[in-house]
Design a protein around this motif. Structure first.
Motif, PDB file in Angstrom:
ATOM      1  N   GLY A 115       0.822  -1.207   0.000  1.00 29.22           N
ATOM      2  CA  GLY A 115       0.000   0.000   0.000  1.00 29.22           C
ATOM      3  C   GLY A 115       0.852   1.250   0.000  1.00 29.22           C
ATOM      4  N   LEU A 116       0.263   2.343  -0.431  1.00 31.17           N
ATOM      5  CA  LEU A 116       0.967   3.620  -0.537  1.00 31.17           C
ATOM      6  C   LEU A 116       0.338   4.640   0.400  1.00 31.17           C
ATOM      7  CD1 LEU A 116       1.446   3.778  -4.392  1.00 31.17           C
ATOM      8  CD2 LEU A 116       3.159   3.256  -2.662  1.00 31.17           C
ATOM      9  N   PRO A 117       1.158   5.536   0.938  1.00 31.44           N
ATOM     10  CA  PRO A 117       0.616   6.528   1.877  1.00 31.44           C
ATOM     11  C   PRO A 117      -0.148   7.643   1.182  1.00 31.44           C
ATOM     12  CG  PRO A 117       2.979   6.859   1.594  1.00 31.44           C
ATOM     13  CD  PRO A 117       2.613   5.635   0.792  1.00 31.44           C
ATOM     14  N   LEU A 118      -0.988   8.296   1.969  1.00 29.39           N
ATOM     15  CA  LEU A 118      -1.654   9.544   1.591  1.00 29.39           C
ATOM     16  C   LEU A 118      -0.640  10.507   0.986  1.00 29.39           C
ATOM     17  CD1 LEU A 118      -4.295  11.259   2.116  1.00 29.39           C
ATOM     18  CD2 LEU A 118      -3.208  11.952   4.250  1.00 29.39           C
ATOM     19  N   ALA A 144      -5.618   9.144  -1.481  1.00 29.14           N
ATOM     20  CA  ALA A 144      -5.576   8.439  -0.191  1.00 29.14           C
ATOM     21  C   ALA A 144      -5.693   6.932  -0.408  1.00 29.14           C
ATOM     22  CB  ALA A 144      -6.697   8.942   0.716  1.00 29.14           C
ATOM     23  N   THR A 145      -5.340   6.465  -1.602  1.00 27.60           N
ATOM     24  CA  THR A 145      -5.400   5.044  -1.985  1.00 27.60           C
ATOM     25  C   THR A 145      -6.717   4.398  -1.548  1.00 27.60           C
ATOM     26  OG1 THR A 145      -3.972   4.374  -0.153  1.00 27.60           O
ATOM     27  CG2 THR A 145      -2.904   4.868  -2.231  1.00 27.60           C
ATOM     28  N   ASP A 146      -6.709   3.550  -0.492  1.00 27.18           N
ATOM     29  CA  ASP A 146      -7.944   2.849  -0.137  1.00 27.18           C
ATOM     30  C   ASP A 146      -8.911   3.706   0.677  1.00 27.18           C
ATOM     31  OD1 ASP A 146      -6.012   2.751   1.901  1.00 27.18           O
ATOM     32  OD2 ASP A 146      -6.970   1.035   2.845  1.00 27.18           O
ATOM     33  N   ARG A 147      -8.516   4.898   1.038  1.00 25.52           N
ATOM     34  CA  ARG A 147      -9.409   5.784   1.782  1.00 25.52           C
ATOM     35  C   ARG A 147      -9.851   6.941   0.886  1.00 25.52           C
ATOM     36  NH1 ARG A 147      -6.078   6.015   7.536  1.00 25.52           N
ATOM     37  NH2 ARG A 147      -6.642   3.911   8.194  1.00 25.52           N
ATOM     38  N   ASP A 199      -6.883  12.179   5.189  1.00 24.96           N
ATOM     39  CA  ASP A 199      -7.778  11.092   4.767  1.00 24.96           C
ATOM     40  C   ASP A 199      -8.981  11.012   5.704  1.00 24.96           C
ATOM     41  OD1 ASP A 199      -7.153   9.478   7.007  1.00 24.96           O
ATOM     42  OD2 ASP A 199      -5.540   8.457   5.941  1.00 24.96           O
ATOM     43  N   ASP A 200      -9.924  10.125   5.394  1.00 24.15           N
ATOM     44  CA  ASP A 200     -11.176  10.111   6.154  1.00 24.15           C
ATOM     45  C   ASP A 200     -11.051   9.445   7.522  1.00 24.15           C
ATOM     46  OD1 ASP A 200     -11.068   7.485   5.379  1.00 24.15           O
ATOM     47  OD2 ASP A 200     -12.853   7.547   4.111  1.00 24.15           O
TER      48      ASP A 200
END
Lengths: 231, 231
Positions: A115-118, A144-147, A199-200
């Motif tokens: 995964g990659l950071p915000l 925010a990739t997955d967010r 991010d959320d």
């Protein structure tokens, strides 16, 4: 999938030549990610057949993961217990703590970068742009990739004070870029513009690259800063 | 759920008295979260009936979300298009940018606080502990809510240099605490211990509370620092 299978490995048609070794490119991803809805085996893009440059005849696309895990020219897919033993997977793209050096790095102990950071960036104005005093539009993207990107802050004084950017096309949510813009009022002089996203889950980016330093330079996602001269 | 329903609202048996208003406690969560496997309607805990202090007869448990979204003494559950209009949901627990003050805050514009950021804390030694020179064990926890804790770094000089902590019971993954410990070698003098965690997307905590400042003080998850005196 066989019992205990935790990884999906991909072997590719292209040959790598690294430090005297020759091998086919290969990588693997955890099976939970491989089964997620956003992960694709792509044979076309925008309604047209995939071109060789994009990995034809078949390419893996793993949104939210580092590009190294989206191999092109797929040849073989294997469901297996362990991650791929290909040098790309076993040795490269590992995140080490700041005290680890090239000499002391043990690839079996680094975190595998998936995964990659915000992150966020200022695309306009360009670095070292010369602007006229007064209203200036700043534009860029955040991801925010997955967010979801919940907020973007823009600063005209290197991060001492912030104003809130307007998010465009905010419905994108996970796996997408969120474009943003902000109107600043810039007096004459040199200014350091800066951007940071949230991010959320209320997480934001670190202020300085020093905060996330590692000798390979991976995952550096500190505030993006752009210096401009206002005349 | 009705078409367009995006939220699940909860109304509770307890009465709130805030600024002259009297109302029943209420909150809502997005329907996607309400349907997630980790969210529970709890009537018992550890095999015993829930006690009134824990919200008997029925309590909502929303892992990864701020405690305000896990109401006790549930009375009514409503699936609806909009978030709850209860003052707890509509007015409170909003994240504002740093330039917003109590006077300028508009609750309809703040981000509703649901998810919580990556966090970590030093539990041992206690702040201002007096230690003997030499080996010292530092212990604490980290949590990445919906992500896994990938690494924990510990510093004995306020964050200038870091060493890697040992993660305990790392199988916990999302929704759990990850306990960690590190062995430091402390010379005589005053030392500022610090801890920061990394999640499995390579995101870490901000260095300073200033980096996430908001007038309500929410979601402050900067490096935890503990000063000790070594004699």
């Amino acid at each position: 999938a066989a019992e205990g299978a935790g990884h999906v490995a991909f072997s590719c048609a292209d040959e790598c030549h690294v430090e005297g070794k020759t091998f086919h490119y290969g990588a693997s991803i955890p099976i939970a990610k491989a089964l997620a809805a956003e992960v694709l085996l792509a044979y076309e893009m925008n309604g047209a057949a995939l071109t060789p440059e994009h990995g034809a005849p078949l390419r893996l696309v793993v949104p939210g993961y580092a590009g190294v895990r989206s191999p092109k020219w797929l040849h073989t897919i294997t469901v297996q217990d362990a991650p791929s033993d290909n040098p790309i997977q076993a040795d490269d793209y590992k995140l080490f703590p700041p005290h680890v050096t090239k000499e002391t790095a043990d690839p079996t102990k680094g975190i595998t970068i998936n995964g990659l950071p915000l992150n966020s960036a200022i695309c306009e104005p360009a670095p070292h742009a010369r602007l006229s005093a007064g209203a200036a539009t700043v534009r860029g993207y955040a991801t925010a990739t997955d967010r979801a990107v919940a907020r973007v802050d823009v600063s005209q004084d290197g991060g001492r004070t912030w104003s809130q950017a307007e998010l465009e096309d905010h419905s994108g949510g996970p796996w997408s870029w969120t474009f943003w813009h902000a109107m600043l009022d810039l007096p004459k002089g040199e200014h350091e513009l800066a951007v940071r996203a949230w991010d959320d889950a209320g997480q934001t980016q670190p202020a300085l690259p020093d905060d996330t330093w590692n000798y390979k330079g991976y995952l550096s996602a500190a505030w993006h800063r752009v210096s401009v001269l206002v005349e």
